[in-house]
Design a protein around this motif. Structure first.
Motif, PDB file in Angstrom:
ATOM      1  N   ASP A  70      20.014  51.931  73.411  1.00 15.47           N
ATOM      2  CA  ASP A  70      18.969  52.823  73.909  1.00 15.47           C
ATOM      3  C   ASP A  70      17.695  52.040  74.228  1.00 15.47           C
ATOM      4  OD1 ASP A  70      20.644  54.982  73.574  1.00 15.47           O
ATOM      5  OD2 ASP A  70      19.675  55.724  71.750  1.00 15.47           O
ATOM      6  N   LEU A  71      17.331  51.142  73.336  1.00 13.09           N
ATOM      7  CA  LEU A  71      16.035  50.483  73.440  1.00 13.09           C
ATOM      8  C   LEU A  71      16.152  49.042  73.930  1.00 13.09           C
ATOM      9  CD1 LEU A  71      14.282  51.668  70.151  1.00 13.09           C
ATOM     10  CD2 LEU A  71      14.167  52.694  72.415  1.00 13.09           C
ATOM     11  N   LEU A  72      15.200  48.673  74.759  1.00  9.98           N
ATOM     12  CA  LEU A  72      15.096  47.286  75.209  1.00  9.98           C
ATOM     13  C   LEU A  72      14.806  46.365  74.019  1.00  9.98           C
ATOM     14  CD1 LEU A  72      15.268  45.905  77.971  1.00  9.98           C
ATOM     15  CD2 LEU A  72      12.782  46.144  78.174  1.00  9.98           C
ATOM     16  N   GLU A  73      14.086  46.894  73.046  1.00 10.16           N
ATOM     17  CA  GLU A  73      13.773  46.115  71.842  1.00 10.16           C
ATOM     18  C   GLU A  73      15.050  45.709  71.098  1.00 10.16           C
ATOM     19  OE1 GLU A  73      10.189  48.776  72.582  1.00 10.16           O
ATOM     20  OE2 GLU A  73      12.361  48.872  72.810  1.00 10.16           O
ATOM     21  N   LYS A  74      15.985  46.647  70.972  1.00  7.81           N
ATOM     22  CA  LYS A  74      17.234  46.353  70.279  1.00  7.81           C
ATOM     23  C   LYS A  74      18.062  45.326  71.049  1.00  7.81           C
ATOM     24  CE  LYS A  74      20.788  47.008  67.471  1.00  7.81           C
ATOM     25  NZ  LYS A  74      20.810  46.388  66.113  1.00  7.81           N
ATOM     26  N   ALA A  75      18.149  45.484  72.353  1.00 11.83           N
ATOM     27  CA  ALA A  75      18.912  44.546  73.175  1.00 11.83           C
ATOM     28  C   ALA A  75      18.317  43.142  73.090  1.00 11.83           C
ATOM     29  CB  ALA A  75      18.937  45.028  74.626  1.00 11.83           C
ATOM     30  N   THR A  76      16.988  43.048  73.070  1.00 13.34           N
ATOM     31  CA  THR A  76      16.321  41.747  72.987  1.00 13.34           C
ATOM     32  C   THR A  76      16.531  41.115  71.619  1.00 13.34           C
ATOM     33  OG1 THR A  76      14.634  42.597  74.511  1.00 13.34           O
ATOM     34  CG2 THR A  76      14.124  40.552  73.345  1.00 13.34           C
ATOM     35  N   TYR A  77      16.415  41.919  70.574  1.00 11.03           N
ATOM     36  CA  TYR A  77      16.621  41.406  69.211  1.00 11.03           C
ATOM     37  C   TYR A  77      18.030  40.849  69.046  1.00 11.03           C
ATOM     38  CZ  TYR A  77      17.155  41.227  64.166  1.00 11.03           C
ATOM     39  OH  TYR A  77      17.412  40.807  62.890  1.00 11.03           O
ATOM     40  N   GLU A  78      19.031  41.598  69.494  1.00 12.39           N
ATOM     41  CA  GLU A  78      20.412  41.153  69.361  1.00 12.39           C
ATOM     42  C   GLU A  78      20.664  39.865  70.143  1.00 12.39           C
ATOM     43  OE1 GLU A  78      22.773  42.247  67.374  1.00 12.39           O
ATOM     44  OE2 GLU A  78      21.451  43.780  66.546  1.00 12.39           O
ATOM     45  N   LEU A  79      19.991  39.722  71.261  1.00 12.23           N
ATOM     46  CA  LEU A  79      20.144  38.510  72.063  1.00 12.23           C
ATOM     47  C   LEU A  79      19.523  37.309  71.337  1.00 12.23           C
ATOM     48  CD1 LEU A  79      21.537  38.005  74.722  1.00 12.23           C
ATOM     49  CD2 LEU A  79      19.348  38.328  75.892  1.00 12.23           C
ATOM     50  N   CYS A  80      18.350  37.508  70.738  1.00 13.33           N
ATOM     51  CA  CYS A  80      17.725  36.430  69.949  1.00 13.33           C
ATOM     52  C   CYS A  80      18.632  36.014  68.801  1.00 13.33           C
ATOM     53  CB  CYS A  80      16.382  36.904  69.397  1.00 13.33           C
ATOM     54  SG  CYS A  80      15.046  37.017  70.594  1.00 13.33           S
ATOM     55  N   LYS A  81      19.158  36.994  68.092  1.00 13.48           N
ATOM     56  CA  LYS A  81      20.031  36.711  66.957  1.00 13.48           C
ATOM     57  C   LYS A  81      21.277  35.955  67.401  1.00 13.48           C
ATOM     58  CE  LYS A  81      22.452  39.998  64.862  1.00 13.48           C
ATOM     59  NZ  LYS A  81      22.793  41.176  64.050  1.00 13.48           N
ATOM     60  N   PHE A  82      21.847  36.354  68.516  1.00 13.74           N
ATOM     61  CA  PHE A  82      23.049  35.694  69.052  1.00 13.74           C
ATOM     62  C   PHE A  82      22.787  34.213  69.321  1.00 13.74           C
ATOM     63  CE2 PHE A  82      25.140  34.216  72.957  1.00 13.74           C
ATOM     64  CZ  PHE A  82      26.466  34.234  72.547  1.00 13.74           C
ATOM     65  N   VAL A  83      21.664  33.912  69.948  1.00 14.51           N
ATOM     66  CA  VAL A  83      21.353  32.520  70.285  1.00 14.51           C
ATOM     67  C   VAL A  83      21.125  31.700  69.022  1.00 14.51           C
ATOM     68  CG1 VAL A  83      19.703  30.994  71.430  1.00 14.51           C
ATOM     69  CG2 VAL A  83      20.454  33.092  72.569  1.00 14.51           C
ATOM     70  N   LEU A  84      20.368  32.235  68.071  1.00 14.68           N
ATOM     71  CA  LEU A  84      20.077  31.492  66.845  1.00 14.68           C
ATOM     72  C   LEU A  84      21.340  31.198  66.038  1.00 14.68           C
ATOM     73  CD1 LEU A  84      16.796  33.143  65.522  1.00 14.68           C
ATOM     74  CD2 LEU A  84      17.076  30.801  66.317  1.00 14.68           C
ATOM     75  N   ILE A  85      22.230  32.165  65.966  1.00 21.66           N
ATOM     76  CA  ILE A  85      23.432  32.010  65.153  1.00 21.66           C
ATOM     77  C   ILE A  85      24.433  31.062  65.803  1.00 21.66           C
ATOM     78  CG2 ILE A  85      25.487  33.259  64.316  1.00 21.66           C
ATOM     79  CD1 ILE A  85      23.594  35.647  63.798  1.00 21.66           C
ATOM     80  N   ASN A  86      24.493  31.052  67.122  1.00 22.27           N
ATOM     81  CA  ASN A  86      25.557  30.318  67.809  1.00 22.27           C
ATOM     82  C   ASN A  86      25.143  28.980  68.416  1.00 22.27           C
ATOM     83  OD1 ASN A  86      28.064  32.224  67.903  1.00 22.27           O
ATOM     84  ND2 ASN A  86      26.314  33.561  68.349  1.00 22.27           N
ATOM     85  N   TYR A  87      23.843  28.683  68.389  1.00 23.15           N
ATOM     86  CA  TYR A  87      23.381  27.425  68.989  1.00 23.15           C
ATOM     87  C   TYR A  87      22.447  26.706  68.020  1.00 23.15           C
ATOM     88  CZ  TYR A  87      25.400  29.265  73.263  1.00 23.15           C
ATOM     89  OH  TYR A  87      26.274  29.775  74.197  1.00 23.15           O
ATOM     90  N   ASP A  88      22.446  25.389  68.095  1.00 25.76           N
ATOM     91  CA  ASP A  88      21.662  24.569  67.179  1.00 25.76           C
ATOM     92  C   ASP A  88      20.224  24.470  67.678  1.00 25.76           C
ATOM     93  OD1 ASP A  88      20.900  22.886  65.154  1.00 25.76           O
ATOM     94  OD2 ASP A  88      21.795  21.089  66.041  1.00 25.76           O
ATOM     95  N   VAL A  89      19.465  25.543  67.458  1.00 22.17           N
ATOM     96  CA  VAL A  89      18.072  25.592  67.881  1.00 22.17           C
ATOM     97  C   VAL A  89      17.198  25.977  66.692  1.00 22.17           C
ATOM     98  CG1 VAL A  89      18.665  26.184  70.254  1.00 22.17           C
ATOM     99  CG2 VAL A  89      18.215  28.020  68.619  1.00 22.17           C
TER     100      VAL A  89
END
Length: 268
Positions: A70-89
């Motif tokens: 529903d929310l752009l905030e949720k979609a953005t949060y999940e994308l941030c989490k995905f990158v942090l968990i799956n990439y060495d950043v």
């Protein structure tokens, strides 16, 4: 710290509160900023020393479109989490723009920007009810199953006398180093949830408990929030805290006392 940028990545997805947004979909534009160490990539000119931004772009599109929010905030949060968990950043900042947002006025776009990072945190853990060691291992196992937490180090468990309320069994105490995406309040809420799951009962102040989980240090943060005070008050006065913490983090610095843990423990 070095950075990689991806700007203006166009994605067609089905995020939005209104039924038409979910059914018809619309265009979103994503900007990504990664903070990471690129020294080896620059020195040795090897792709494996960096992040392949072409593959990352495809992964971001796949992640962003696999579910409708529903929310752009949720979609953005999940994308941030995905990158942090799956990439060495170290950190990621993502801006998601919505140029076709349902607003009955002229505008360029609506956007949400979030920046998330891994935080270094030290926890105290203790138990003096039932199988104490098992209680502590269960708490660590629950923490380790959370994808927003990485267990880095666990100290030896030591037996200590109770403090405050003395009419109770001895404690097993230890310290844990973690990295987490959680904010201090989010982390404290998760620790309280774990305590509840492991049947902790708060009947007597400083009384018996199956499990006790506290945040000692969170990066170098200092705050006086009643829900989570940082650094943990009076930690420097408690041998049962400082001994296991000194084992795993002797060079960590108490941000108020401006002393290394090893020095505080030696003085204690």
């Amino acid at each position: 710290m070095d950075k990689i940028y991806i700007k203006g990545l166009e994605v067609f997805a089905n995020h939005g509160v209104f039924k038409e947004e979910k059914n018809l979909g619309q265009k979103f534009v994503i900007d990504v900023e990664l903070e990471l160490d690129l020294s080896d990539a620059g020195r040795y000119d090897e792709l494996k020393k960096t992040i392949h931004y072409g593959l990352l772009s495809e992964a971001i599109i796949e992640e962003f479109t696999k579910q409708s929010y529903d929310l752009l905030e949720k979609a953005t949060y999940e994308l941030c989490k995905f990158v942090l968990i799956n990439y060495d950043v170290v950190s990621v900042k993502i801006t998601v723009r919505k140029p076709w947002a349902p607003i009955k006025r002229n505008f360029d776009y609506v956007a949400v920007e979030m920046e998330k990072r891994w935080h270094k945190v030290f926890l105290a853990v203790g138990s003096n009810v039932g199988d104490k060691e098992k209680n502590i291992r269960n708490a660590i196992e629950i923490l380790d199953k959370n994808e927003e937490v990485k267990i880095k180090k666990v100290s030896t468990l030591i037996e200590t006398d109770p403090v405050g309320y003395l009419d109770q069994d001895k404690f097993l105490n230890g310290a844990i180093e973690i990295e987490t995406i959680f904010s201090p309040k989010e982390l404290m809420s998760e620790l309280l949830r774990i305590e509840k799951e492991l049947k902790r009962k708060r009947i007597i102040k400083d009384g018996p408990r199956t499990i006790d989980l506290d945040i000692l240090l969170y990066d170098n943060l200092i705050n006086d929030d009643e829900f989570v005070t940082l650094p943990h008050p009076r930690m420097e006065e408690r041998t049962f805290v400082m001994e296991p913490l000194n084992e795993i983090a002797p060079n960590a610095i108490h941000p108020i006392l401006n002393k290394r843990i090893s020095m505080i423990y030696k003085e204690l």
